[in-house]
Write a protein that holds these residues in place. Sequence first.
Motif, PDB file in Angstrom:
ATOM      1  N   LEU A 164       2.529   2.509   8.806  1.00  0.00           N
ATOM      2  CA  LEU A 164       3.366   3.704   8.679  1.00  0.00           C
ATOM      3  C   LEU A 164       4.481   3.687   9.723  1.00  0.00           C
ATOM      4  O   LEU A 164       5.612   4.067   9.427  1.00  0.00           O
ATOM      5  CB  LEU A 164       2.524   4.977   8.808  1.00  0.00           C
ATOM      6  N   VAL A 165       4.163   3.248  10.920  1.00  0.00           N
ATOM      7  CA  VAL A 165       5.180   3.144  11.970  1.00  0.00           C
ATOM      8  C   VAL A 165       6.264   2.172  11.523  1.00  0.00           C
ATOM      9  O   VAL A 165       7.464   2.476  11.620  1.00  0.00           O
ATOM     10  CB  VAL A 165       4.554   2.708  13.316  1.00  0.00           C
ATOM     11  N   ASP A 166       5.856   1.014  11.018  1.00  0.00           N
ATOM     12  CA  ASP A 166       6.827   0.027  10.534  1.00  0.00           C
ATOM     13  C   ASP A 166       7.680   0.587   9.403  1.00  0.00           C
ATOM     14  O   ASP A 166       8.892   0.358   9.345  1.00  0.00           O
ATOM     15  CB  ASP A 166       6.125  -1.242  10.045  1.00  0.00           C
ATOM     16  N   ARG A 167       7.056   1.329   8.522  1.00  0.00           N
ATOM     17  CA  ARG A 167       7.731   1.861   7.347  1.00  0.00           C
ATOM     18  C   ARG A 167       8.755   2.952   7.703  1.00  0.00           C
ATOM     19  O   ARG A 167       9.796   3.067   7.074  1.00  0.00           O
ATOM     20  CB  ARG A 167       6.692   2.406   6.374  1.00  0.00           C
ATOM     21  N   TYR A 168       8.444   3.776   8.698  1.00  0.00           N
ATOM     22  CA  TYR A 168       9.264   4.966   8.971  1.00  0.00           C
ATOM     23  C   TYR A 168      10.012   4.959  10.308  1.00  0.00           C
ATOM     24  O   TYR A 168      10.844   5.834  10.529  1.00  0.00           O
ATOM     25  CB  TYR A 168       8.389   6.233   8.901  1.00  0.00           C
ATOM     26  N   SER A 169       9.756   4.017  11.170  1.00  0.00           N
ATOM     27  CA  SER A 169      10.333   4.097  12.522  1.00  0.00           C
ATOM     28  C   SER A 169      11.855   4.048  12.519  1.00  0.00           C
ATOM     29  O   SER A 169      12.497   4.796  13.261  1.00  0.00           O
ATOM     30  CB  SER A 169       9.758   3.015  13.433  1.00  0.00           C
ATOM     31  N   ARG A 228       0.788  18.059   0.494  1.00  0.00           N
ATOM     32  CA  ARG A 228       1.633  18.966  -0.301  1.00  0.00           C
ATOM     33  C   ARG A 228       3.077  18.476  -0.372  1.00  0.00           C
ATOM     34  O   ARG A 228       3.814  18.858  -1.262  1.00  0.00           O
ATOM     35  CB  ARG A 228       1.578  20.388   0.247  1.00  0.00           C
ATOM     36  N   CYS A 229       3.472  17.659   0.590  1.00  0.00           N
ATOM     37  CA  CYS A 229       4.789  17.021   0.576  1.00  0.00           C
ATOM     38  C   CYS A 229       4.555  15.541   0.867  1.00  0.00           C
ATOM     39  O   CYS A 229       3.434  15.130   1.150  1.00  0.00           O
ATOM     40  CB  CYS A 229       5.719  17.650   1.623  1.00  0.00           C
ATOM     41  N   SER A 230       5.589  14.744   0.810  1.00  0.00           N
ATOM     42  CA  SER A 230       5.418  13.327   1.113  1.00  0.00           C
ATOM     43  C   SER A 230       5.136  13.140   2.597  1.00  0.00           C
ATOM     44  O   SER A 230       5.459  14.004   3.420  1.00  0.00           O
ATOM     45  CB  SER A 230       6.679  12.552   0.721  1.00  0.00           C
ATOM     46  N   PHE A 231       4.550  12.012   2.946  1.00  0.00           N
ATOM     47  CA  PHE A 231       4.289  11.732   4.349  1.00  0.00           C
ATOM     48  C   PHE A 231       5.601  11.693   5.133  1.00  0.00           C
ATOM     49  O   PHE A 231       5.680  12.202   6.251  1.00  0.00           O
ATOM     50  CB  PHE A 231       3.535  10.405   4.527  1.00  0.00           C
ATOM     51  N   GLU A 286       6.853   9.467  20.882  1.00  0.00           N
ATOM     52  CA  GLU A 286       6.079  10.709  20.949  1.00  0.00           C
ATOM     53  C   GLU A 286       5.816  11.277  19.552  1.00  0.00           C
ATOM     54  O   GLU A 286       4.733  11.807  19.273  1.00  0.00           O
ATOM     55  CB  GLU A 286       6.794  11.742  21.825  1.00  0.00           C
ATOM     56  N   ILE A 287       6.795  11.160  18.658  1.00  0.00           N
ATOM     57  CA  ILE A 287       6.626  11.641  17.282  1.00  0.00           C
ATOM     58  C   ILE A 287       5.477  10.901  16.608  1.00  0.00           C
ATOM     59  O   ILE A 287       4.618  11.514  15.958  1.00  0.00           O
ATOM     60  CB  ILE A 287       7.936  11.489  16.487  1.00  0.00           C
ATOM     61  N   PHE A 288       5.441   9.578  16.773  1.00  0.00           N
ATOM     62  CA  PHE A 288       4.372   8.815  16.126  1.00  0.00           C
ATOM     63  C   PHE A 288       3.010   9.069  16.788  1.00  0.00           C
ATOM     64  O   PHE A 288       1.983   9.062  16.100  1.00  0.00           O
ATOM     65  CB  PHE A 288       4.717   7.327  16.063  1.00  0.00           C
ATOM     66  N   VAL A 289       2.997   9.318  18.077  1.00  0.00           N
ATOM     67  CA  VAL A 289       1.743   9.691  18.740  1.00  0.00           C
ATOM     68  C   VAL A 289       1.236  11.011  18.149  1.00  0.00           C
ATOM     69  O   VAL A 289       0.054  11.145  17.814  1.00  0.00           O
ATOM     70  CB  VAL A 289       1.924   9.798  20.275  1.00  0.00           C
ATOM     71  N   LEU A 325       0.830  -1.195   0.000  1.00  0.00           N
ATOM     72  CA  LEU A 325       0.000   0.000   0.000  1.00  0.00           C
ATOM     73  C   LEU A 325       0.873   1.255   0.000  1.00  0.00           C
ATOM     74  O   LEU A 325       1.937   1.285   0.617  1.00  0.00           O
ATOM     75  CB  LEU A 325      -0.896   0.022   1.243  1.00  0.00           C
ATOM     76  N   THR A 326       0.407   2.299  -0.655  1.00  0.00           N
ATOM     77  CA  THR A 326       1.098   3.580  -0.630  1.00  0.00           C
ATOM     78  C   THR A 326       0.798   4.269   0.696  1.00  0.00           C
ATOM     79  O   THR A 326      -0.169   3.918   1.391  1.00  0.00           O
ATOM     80  CB  THR A 326       0.652   4.494  -1.791  1.00  0.00           C
ATOM     81  N   ASP A 327       1.608   5.271   1.006  1.00  0.00           N
ATOM     82  CA  ASP A 327       1.353   6.053   2.217  1.00  0.00           C
ATOM     83  C   ASP A 327      -0.046   6.666   2.171  1.00  0.00           C
ATOM     84  O   ASP A 327      -0.773   6.655   3.169  1.00  0.00           O
ATOM     85  CB  ASP A 327       2.398   7.162   2.383  1.00  0.00           C
TER      86      ASP A 327
END
Length: 186
Positions: free
Chosen positions: A23-28, A66-69, A51-54, A3-5
């Motif tokens: 998303l957490v798995d993809r970017y953590s 407007r920008c990527s996730f 905290e960032i992911f919260v 899946l895309t973001d």
Amino acid sequence: MKLTDAEIINRVLSGDTDSFGLLVDRYSSRVFGLVSKVAPGGVEAPDIVQEIFVRAFTRLSRFDGRCSFGTWLYSLAYRLVIDLCRASVASRTVAVDEERLKAISDSAVDVFLESDDTRLCALPEALDMISVQDRTLVTLFYFEEMPVVDIAVVMDMTPANVKVRLHRIRKQLYILINKLAAQYED
């Protein structure tokens, strides 16, 4: 099928909150890498990443595409690290005289930083001596290999300003590395 973001975000906003884990798995690991390089010692990177992911989850409806996730997430990470680290970093940041920076030739800096000179072992310590903002610029550009236009979005700057600051930071690191190396030689 991966899946895309945007598809994951749509699922989360439609009520499938468990999809946020994708998303957490993809970017953590990338967010952890940024935080661990930018935050000063003594700051618990895993706590900041959580905290960032919260914050990302609670503000996901504000993501406008407007920008990527990833860029948006780095913006959240940058602002949180700045907020958490203001006091501790200010006491450790070393100022470098502007005139001294101007006196250093770009070619001398380029040759030195691209060499395998043993003085470059002091680079991590020199990075700890610059501001969180400057360390973030270096991390995003050199370690994360993020394009200048994306860095500008993350740090709320113009692309031209990002380039100027990176140029200045390279000279500042050159001075700090040489200063640190001289201390070890004494």
